[in-house]
Write an enzyme that holds these catalytic residues in place. Structure first.
Site, PDB file in Angstrom:
ATOM      1  N   HIS A 198       0.824  -1.204   0.000  1.00 36.41           N
ATOM      2  CA  HIS A 198       0.000   0.000   0.000  1.00 36.41           C
ATOM      3  C   HIS A 198       0.867   1.267   0.000  1.00 36.41           C
ATOM      4  CE1 HIS A 198      -3.473   2.409   0.712  1.00 36.41           C
ATOM      5  NE2 HIS A 198      -2.756   3.071   1.581  1.00 36.41           N
ATOM      6  N   ARG A 300      -8.534  -3.524 -16.220  1.00 39.37           N
ATOM      7  CA  ARG A 300      -8.820  -4.607 -15.252  1.00 39.37           C
ATOM      8  C   ARG A 300     -10.336  -4.665 -15.028  1.00 39.37           C
ATOM      9  NH1 ARG A 300      -3.600  -2.613 -12.616  1.00 39.37           N
ATOM     10  NH2 ARG A 300      -2.347  -4.468 -12.261  1.00 39.37           N
ATOM     11  N   ARG A 337      -8.948  -6.835 -20.394  1.00 40.94           N
ATOM     12  CA  ARG A 337      -8.640  -8.139 -19.800  1.00 40.94           C
ATOM     13  C   ARG A 337      -9.933  -8.752 -19.267  1.00 40.94           C
ATOM     14  NH1 ARG A 337      -4.665  -8.684 -14.777  1.00 40.94           N
ATOM     15  NH2 ARG A 337      -6.355  -7.770 -13.583  1.00 40.94           N
ATOM     16  N   GLU A 425       1.695 -14.677 -16.992  1.00 39.93           N
ATOM     17  CA  GLU A 425       1.782 -14.446 -15.546  1.00 39.93           C
ATOM     18  C   GLU A 425       2.282 -15.693 -14.831  1.00 39.93           C
ATOM     19  OE1 GLU A 425      -1.578 -11.590 -14.129  1.00 39.93           O
ATOM     20  OE2 GLU A 425      -2.532 -13.233 -15.226  1.00 39.93           O
ATOM     21  N   ASP A 449       2.252 -10.928 -11.048  1.00 36.56           N
ATOM     22  CA  ASP A 449       2.015 -12.349 -10.793  1.00 36.56           C
ATOM     23  C   ASP A 449       3.175 -13.213 -11.289  1.00 36.56           C
ATOM     24  OD1 ASP A 449      -0.371 -12.740  -9.312  1.00 36.56           O
ATOM     25  OD2 ASP A 449      -1.481 -11.914 -11.003  1.00 36.56           O
ATOM     26  N   ARG A 459       2.730 -11.959  -3.465  1.00 37.35           N
ATOM     27  CA  ARG A 459       3.033 -10.575  -3.861  1.00 37.35           C
ATOM     28  C   ARG A 459       2.653  -9.560  -2.785  1.00 37.35           C
ATOM     29  NH1 ARG A 459      -1.124  -9.799  -8.921  1.00 37.35           N
ATOM     30  NH2 ARG A 459      -1.232  -7.606  -8.385  1.00 37.35           N
ATOM     31  N   CYS A 496       2.553  -5.275 -18.618  1.00 39.40           N
ATOM     32  CA  CYS A 496       1.507  -4.467 -17.989  1.00 39.40           C
ATOM     33  C   CYS A 496       1.546  -4.549 -16.471  1.00 39.40           C
ATOM     34  CB  CYS A 496       0.127  -4.844 -18.518  1.00 39.40           C
ATOM     35  SG  CYS A 496      -0.339  -6.521 -18.101  1.00 39.40           S
TER      36      CYS A 496
HETATM   37  C1  PEP Z   1       0.143  -8.632 -13.102  1.00 39.14           C
HETATM   38  O1  PEP Z   1      -0.029  -9.693 -12.483  1.00 39.14           O
HETATM   39  O2  PEP Z   1       1.274  -8.129 -13.313  1.00 39.14           O
HETATM   40  C2  PEP Z   1      -1.015  -7.885 -13.609  1.00 39.14           C
HETATM   41  C3  PEP Z   1      -0.861  -6.857 -14.405  1.00 39.14           C
HETATM   42  O3  PEP Z   1      -2.230  -8.276 -13.174  1.00 39.14           O
HETATM   43  P1  PEP Z   1      -2.817  -7.908 -11.707  1.00 39.14           P
HETATM   44  O4  PEP Z   1      -1.831  -7.014 -11.036  1.00 39.14           O
HETATM   45  O5  PEP Z   1      -4.139  -7.280 -11.929  1.00 39.14           O
HETATM   46  O6  PEP Z   1      -2.907  -9.270 -11.087  1.00 39.14           O
HETATM   47 MG    MG Z   2      -1.995 -10.587 -12.468  1.00 39.05          MG
END
Ligand code: PEP
Ligand code: MG
Length: 565
Positions: A198, A300, A337, A425, A449, A459, A496
């Site tokens: 955050h 997203r 997506r 991912e 991911d 993560r 991305c």
């Molecule tokens: C990622 O995993 O890098 C991604 C862009 O998707 P999200 O962060 O929405 O899981």
């Molecule tokens: Mg992701």
């Protein structure tokens, strides 16, 4: 005004994960955020005549805490306001009150009862992982505030600095960061937290130089002079002030020059790179369309439905998507997506309850295995929105693990006249990128991911920041394999994830052959300006350096050396 250097000062240097570039210097404002143990001791068991009296005191404290969150939410905007409203709700939560009542009824004093009840919730949230685990910091923040109210102390948190300062904390809760004034808080250092924490997200939004995961940060004495480098990850304690102020000035000038960049993006020798925006809804799409972007690289869609109990109809979805596509009907394009529900993004009408390990469970594309209609209706809606707006629309699926999944998805997308792609991912998708590209028109690497799965590190885990770092050589190898497959197939491969927003890393990614970078719109200008200052050859040299490095620190240092930073 500069302060004379203290020749006797012996600087020590701490280091962590740099998440927002820029140099800042100033006195440390260390946030300890704990209620004083003396006040807690004085409060003792509270001296309540009955359990009902103790609960009445709890209700009063909970209401006061909720009210103060609600006031902060009113003053905040966007994501910060949503998080604060959620915290107000959590403070008033009936389940939490029930747990407190049970402990009080069982003979616990009120403060131990509050702590035990919060601990119970923390355990549940932690075991859920992802976004829910991220709320643990909020819960602990609520506990501290409740206890402060009970013992009659002011609510703990970030005091407003009386002069420009560098905020140092273990980790920051949303309530701490929502009211930050970048003129007074010029830098952020946290002991815990990773690149997607955050603190990092808010610092990026506010453009405050930030280093996270700095071991020993909270032991720095309040008022000590700090020099923070949000590019190298170094935090110097007690160094030369005059030299520090010179570095701050140079960095400020560089950042101002970067903010003036207007695109289109290309290296200094003219190799074009597409810079795109990550968006969540119509308002962020409209905001981003005013930035020098060639379109949207990641919409997203699941973020539009976080609060929905039931799946919206095809017509309603189409209208939501059309609002996002509209600003880009001027010849730009949008990559939509499909629902990435599950794990850190629970969606009531889609996700599976009670999974042991949701990050490795039925999330993203996998939801369509048992519910193919969910995907088909969403694709119908995207097709309708594309038709209505006339915007060039590409569609990609998250969490694709096999070539067969890519083939099936591509057929569904092509049947609706749209361009199919898949996200990379999962390491299996990177290793088979060349086969994936036989099935689809483009790939988009989700480094958030991809890092989590390549390094087997959640993560959101605040203690694993050194592993959830996209500069990890293993992650970069997977990106290089994917980019190479794109070059051979002559098809676009973009990034991305958050990695695309890092100007230094962007140089190496372009050198690997990545054709587009999609990021929070605030990051676009610094990345564009950085790329404009380097040649294709330098990008390729940066790629070689990071791929040969043994760890993220060495990789960052190598690229900084190469670019003369
Ligand atoms: C990622 O995993 O890098 C991604 C862009 O998707 P999200 O962060 O929405 O899981
Ligand atoms: Mg992701």
């Amino acid at each position: 005004m500069s302060t004379p250097a203290d020749p006797a000062a012996a600087a020590t240097t701490l280091s962590g994960t740099p998440v927002v570039p820029g140099v800042a210097a100033g006195p440390a404002l260390v946030v300890r955020g704990e209620v004083s143990p003396e006040a807690i001791e004085r409060f003792g068991d509270g001296g309540f005549a009955s359990a009902d009296d103790a609960l009445a005191a709890y209700d009063q404290a909970a209401q006061a805490v909720a009210d103060s969150f609600a006031r902060k939410a009113e003053a905040a905007q966007g994501a910060a306001a949503e998080v604060l409203t959620a915290s107000a709700g959590l403070a008033r939560d009936k389940g939490l009150r029930g747990a407190v009542a049970k402990h009080v009824g069982g003979g616990d004093g009120l403060i131990p009862a509050v702590r035990a009840a919060v601990e119970q919730f923390v355990t549940v949230f932690t075991s859920m992982g992802g976004l829910m685990a991220e709320r643990v910091t909020d819960l602990q923040d609520i506990e501290r505030r409740l206890v402060a109210h009970l013992v009659g102390e002011p609510e703990p948190g970030v005091p407003t600095p009386s002069e420009p300062s560098i905020l140092v904390a273990e980790d920051l809760a949303p309530s701490d960061t929502s009211g930050l004034d970048p003129r007074l808080v010029t830098g952020l250092v946290t002991e815990r937290g990773g690149p997607t924490s955050h603190t990092a997200i808010i610092a990026r939004q506010l453009g405050i130089p930030c280093v996270v995961g700095v071991a020993g940060a909270t032991e720095v004495p309040s008022g000590a002079f700090l020099l923070l480098d949000g590019e190298s990850g170094e935090v110097e304690v007690g160094g030369d002030r005059t030299a520090a102020e010179r570095r701050v000035e140079t960095s400020r000038a560089t950042r101002e020059a970067m903010a003036a960049w207007t695109g289109p993006a290309a290296t200094s020798d003219g190799m074009p790179v597409k810079l795109l925006a990550n968006v969540a809804d119509a308002s962020s799409a409209a905001d981003a369309s005013g930035e020098p972007v060639e379109g949207v690289g990641l919409f997203r869609t699941e973020l539009c439905f976080l609060n929905r109990a039931d799946e919206p109809s095809v017509e309603e979805q189409a209208s939501i998507y059309a609002d996002v596509l509209s600003p880009y009907s001027d010849g730009r394009y949008v990559i939509v997506r499909t629902l990435d529900a599950g794990s850190d993004k629970p969606i009531a009408f889609a996700t599976h309850e009670g999974e042991e390990n949701p990050a490795l469970g039925v999330r993203g594309l996998r939801l369509s295995f048992g519910n193919p209609g969910l995907m088909e209706r969403q694709l119908d809606a995207i097709g309708l929105a594309a038709e209505q707006t006339g915007t060039e629309t590409w569609v990609m699926a998250p969490m694709v693990a096999t070539v067969a999944e890519a083939e099936e998805f591509a057929a569904l997308v092509r049947a609706r006249g749209l361009r199919p792609g898949v996200m990379v991912e999962i390491p299996s998708a990177a290793l088979l990128a060349h086969r994936m590209l036989e099935a689809v028109d483009f790939l988009s690497i989700g480094t958030n991911d991809l890092t989590q799965y390549a390094m087997a590190a959640d993560r959101m885990a605040t203690d694993l920041a050194h592993l959830t770092d996209p500069w990890q050589p293993a992650v970069l190898q997977l990106i290089a394999i994917t980019a190479e497959a794109g070059k051979r197939a002559g098809k676009p491969v973009g990034i991305c994830g958050e990695a695309a927003a890092d100007p230094l890393l962007a140089v190496a990614l372009v050198g690997m052959g990545v054709t587009s970078l999609s990021m929070a719109s605030r990051a676009v200008r610094p990345v564009g300006a950085q790329l404009a200052s380097v040649s294709t050859e330098t990008c390729e040299a940066a790629a070689e350096i990071v791929l040969a490095a043994t760890d993220p620190m060495a990789a960052r240092a190598g690229v900084r050396d190469l670019l003369g930073h």
